[in-house]
Design a protein around this motif. Structure first.
Motif, PDB file in Angstrom:
ATOM      1  N   HIS A  20     115.943  73.960  35.100  1.00  7.89           N
ATOM      2  CA  HIS A  20     117.052  73.824  36.051  1.00  7.89           C
ATOM      3  C   HIS A  20     117.082  72.452  36.719  1.00  7.89           C
ATOM      4  O   HIS A  20     118.061  72.112  37.385  1.00  7.89           O
ATOM      5  CB  HIS A  20     116.948  74.906  37.131  1.00  7.89           C
ATOM      6  CG  HIS A  20     117.160  76.288  36.610  1.00  7.89           C
ATOM      7  ND1 HIS A  20     116.732  77.413  37.287  1.00  7.89           N
ATOM      8  CD2 HIS A  20     117.761  76.744  35.479  1.00  7.89           C
ATOM      9  CE1 HIS A  20     117.054  78.492  36.592  1.00  7.89           C
ATOM     10  NE2 HIS A  20     117.677  78.107  35.490  1.00  7.89           N
ATOM     11  N   THR A  43     123.948  75.177  39.492  1.00  8.76           N
ATOM     12  CA  THR A  43     124.397  74.212  40.497  1.00  8.76           C
ATOM     13  C   THR A  43     123.488  74.360  41.708  1.00  8.76           C
ATOM     14  O   THR A  43     123.244  75.478  42.170  1.00  8.76           O
ATOM     15  CB  THR A  43     125.863  74.465  40.885  1.00  8.76           C
ATOM     16  OG1 THR A  43     126.687  74.339  39.713  1.00  8.76           O
ATOM     17  CG2 THR A  43     126.335  73.462  41.928  1.00  8.76           C
ATOM     18  N   ARG A  61     117.865  63.892  44.165  1.00  9.82           N
ATOM     19  CA  ARG A  61     117.744  64.616  42.901  1.00  9.82           C
ATOM     20  C   ARG A  61     116.293  64.662  42.431  1.00  9.82           C
ATOM     21  O   ARG A  61     115.798  65.703  41.996  1.00  9.82           O
ATOM     22  CB  ARG A  61     118.621  63.943  41.830  1.00  9.82           C
ATOM     23  CG  ARG A  61     118.666  64.710  40.506  1.00  9.82           C
ATOM     24  CD  ARG A  61     119.089  63.814  39.360  1.00  9.82           C
ATOM     25  NE  ARG A  61     118.166  62.704  39.185  1.00  9.82           N
ATOM     26  CZ  ARG A  61     116.971  62.799  38.612  1.00  9.82           C
ATOM     27  NH1 ARG A  61     116.527  63.960  38.166  1.00  9.82           N
ATOM     28  NH2 ARG A  61     116.199  61.741  38.508  1.00  9.82           N
ATOM     29  N   PRO A  86     123.669  77.006  32.752  1.00  6.99           N
ATOM     30  CA  PRO A  86     123.666  75.864  33.670  1.00  6.99           C
ATOM     31  C   PRO A  86     123.727  76.318  35.122  1.00  6.99           C
ATOM     32  O   PRO A  86     124.361  77.336  35.430  1.00  6.99           O
ATOM     33  CB  PRO A  86     124.918  75.082  33.273  1.00  6.99           C
ATOM     34  CG  PRO A  86     125.811  76.088  32.615  1.00  6.99           C
ATOM     35  CD  PRO A  86     124.896  77.062  31.930  1.00  6.99           C
ATOM     36  N   THR A 120     124.781  69.464  39.770  1.00  8.39           N
ATOM     37  CA  THR A 120     125.102  70.533  38.829  1.00  8.39           C
ATOM     38  C   THR A 120     124.772  70.138  37.396  1.00  8.39           C
ATOM     39  O   THR A 120     124.799  68.961  37.038  1.00  8.39           O
ATOM     40  CB  THR A 120     126.584  70.949  38.941  1.00  8.39           C
ATOM     41  OG1 THR A 120     126.806  72.121  38.151  1.00  8.39           O
ATOM     42  CG2 THR A 120     127.516  69.833  38.478  1.00  8.39           C
ATOM     43  N   GLN A 121     124.473  71.148  36.587  1.00 10.31           N
ATOM     44  CA  GLN A 121     124.345  71.000  35.132  1.00 10.31           C
ATOM     45  C   GLN A 121     125.615  71.477  34.433  1.00 10.31           C
ATOM     46  O   GLN A 121     125.736  71.346  33.219  1.00 10.31           O
ATOM     47  CB  GLN A 121     123.177  71.846  34.618  1.00 10.31           C
ATOM     48  CG  GLN A 121     121.818  71.498  35.166  1.00 10.31           C
ATOM     49  CD  GLN A 121     120.756  72.492  34.715  1.00 10.31           C
ATOM     50  OE1 GLN A 121     121.024  73.679  34.544  1.00 10.31           O
ATOM     51  NE2 GLN A 121     119.534  72.013  34.516  1.00 10.31           N
ATOM     52  N   ASP A 122     126.531  72.044  35.194  1.00 10.54           N
ATOM     53  CA  ASP A 122     127.678  72.767  34.636  1.00 10.54           C
ATOM     54  C   ASP A 122     128.915  71.865  34.612  1.00 10.54           C
ATOM     55  O   ASP A 122     129.459  71.508  35.654  1.00 10.54           O
ATOM     56  CB  ASP A 122     127.944  74.012  35.482  1.00 10.54           C
ATOM     57  CG  ASP A 122     128.862  75.007  34.800  1.00 10.54           C
ATOM     58  OD1 ASP A 122     129.670  74.584  33.947  1.00 10.54           O
ATOM     59  OD2 ASP A 122     128.773  76.209  35.129  1.00 10.54           O
ATOM     60  N   ARG A 169     118.986  67.132  33.682  1.00 11.04           N
ATOM     61  CA  ARG A 169     120.403  66.820  33.452  1.00 11.04           C
ATOM     62  C   ARG A 169     121.284  67.237  34.627  1.00 11.04           C
ATOM     63  O   ARG A 169     122.368  67.791  34.450  1.00 11.04           O
ATOM     64  CB  ARG A 169     120.893  67.478  32.152  1.00 11.04           C
ATOM     65  CG  ARG A 169     120.142  67.010  30.914  1.00 11.04           C
ATOM     66  CD  ARG A 169     120.604  67.718  29.663  1.00 11.04           C
ATOM     67  NE  ARG A 169     120.383  69.152  29.751  1.00 11.04           N
ATOM     68  CZ  ARG A 169     119.206  69.739  29.544  1.00 11.04           C
ATOM     69  NH1 ARG A 169     118.144  69.025  29.226  1.00 11.04           N
ATOM     70  NH2 ARG A 169     119.087  71.043  29.635  1.00 11.04           N
ATOM     71  N   LEU A 170     120.820  66.956  35.840  1.00  8.10           N
ATOM     72  CA  LEU A 170     121.599  67.253  37.043  1.00  8.10           C
ATOM     73  C   LEU A 170     122.494  66.066  37.388  1.00  8.10           C
ATOM     74  O   LEU A 170     122.015  64.934  37.495  1.00  8.10           O
ATOM     75  CB  LEU A 170     120.672  67.556  38.223  1.00  8.10           C
ATOM     76  CG  LEU A 170     119.944  68.895  38.208  1.00  8.10           C
ATOM     77  CD1 LEU A 170     118.867  68.929  39.282  1.00  8.10           C
ATOM     78  CD2 LEU A 170     120.921  70.059  38.405  1.00  8.10           C
TER      79      LEU A 170
END
Length: 236
Positions: A102, A65, A80, A63, A123-125, A105-106
């Motif tokens: 990347h 950012t 986004r 993931p 972020t994805q994290d 799913r942000l």
């Protein structure tokens, strides 16, 4: 004449790998079709040459950012949606191999106040999301604010001690003049409208405000409308 097939299916046939492994190779940017990297497992091919790049690994993407310098007139969702290969800052494009995965799913974290520009974070994290949400009250945010009006150094110093306006206590803020029309303001977890109230207490009218730092992560010299990866060594 053969029917076109999905790239993932052709890779399974060539390598004898599982479907998931084929998708991970492709989504990881390790697969070429006639020498061009293709990241979509469903991409249809016919007689083209399919190959793996050296060092290819069948692994799930880590993931990421991302940080964008959001322009005026843009909200978080449109910021986004604007993130893509074409507006990655060239000055920040060497550290991570950019992949289309990347951009999926942000989630926006610590979003900008409506009308503000500058540092917007996605972020994805889940670990980054959790840390920022837990620490948001103590994370200092820094803004450059274009204003009309004048305020003395003594008036700015009062903000650091904390002030009350309309029977409401406003957050303490460190303020200094960047030049004759731009104020540099640093404070923790500003709520919507509080920066405007702080400036109003100084009889300053806000023209525009731009966030340049969130905790220990600074926007730096990122051009307007462009984005960069937040490095794993950066700490909020």
């Amino acid at each position: 004449m053969s029917e076109p097939v999905r790239l993932s299916k052709r890779l399974i046939e060539q390598l004898g790998c599982s479907r998931r492994e084929a998708e991970q190779y492709i989504e990881g940017g390790w697969v070429t079709v006639d020498g061009v990297v293709v990241e979509q497992p469903q991409f249809k091919i016919d007689g083209q040459q399919v190959a793996l790049l050296p060092g290819a690994r069948a692994e799930a993407l880590e993931p990421v950012t991302l940080l964008i310098n959001q322009p005026a007139g843009m909200d978080a969702e449109s910021a986004r949606a604007s993130i893509g290969m074409d507006n990655l800052s060239q000055a920040h494009s060497q550290d991570v191999r950019p992949l289309h995965g990347h951009f999926a799913r942000l989630a926006c974290v610590a979003p900008l106040e409506r009308g503000a520009t500058g540092l917007q974070l996605f972020t994805q994290d889940w670990r980054v999301t959790g840390k920022i949400e837990r620490d948001l009250r103590k994370l200092e945010q820094e803004y450059i604010i274009e204003v009309r009006g004048q305020a003395s150094p003594q008036a700015l110093e009062r903000l650091a001690r904390g002030i009350t306006r309309n029977d409401r206590e406003l957050p303490k803020a460190k303020a200094s003049w960047q030049n004759e029309t731009h104020l540099r303001l640093a404070l923790k977890n500003p709520q919507p409208g509080q920066i405007s109230e702080l400036c109003a207490s100084l009889r300053l009218e806000i023209v525009s405000m731009r966030r340049i730092r969130l905790g220990g992560v600074s926007m730096g010299k990122l051009p307007l409308g462009q984005w960069r990866y937040v490095a794993v060594t950066e700490r909020f």
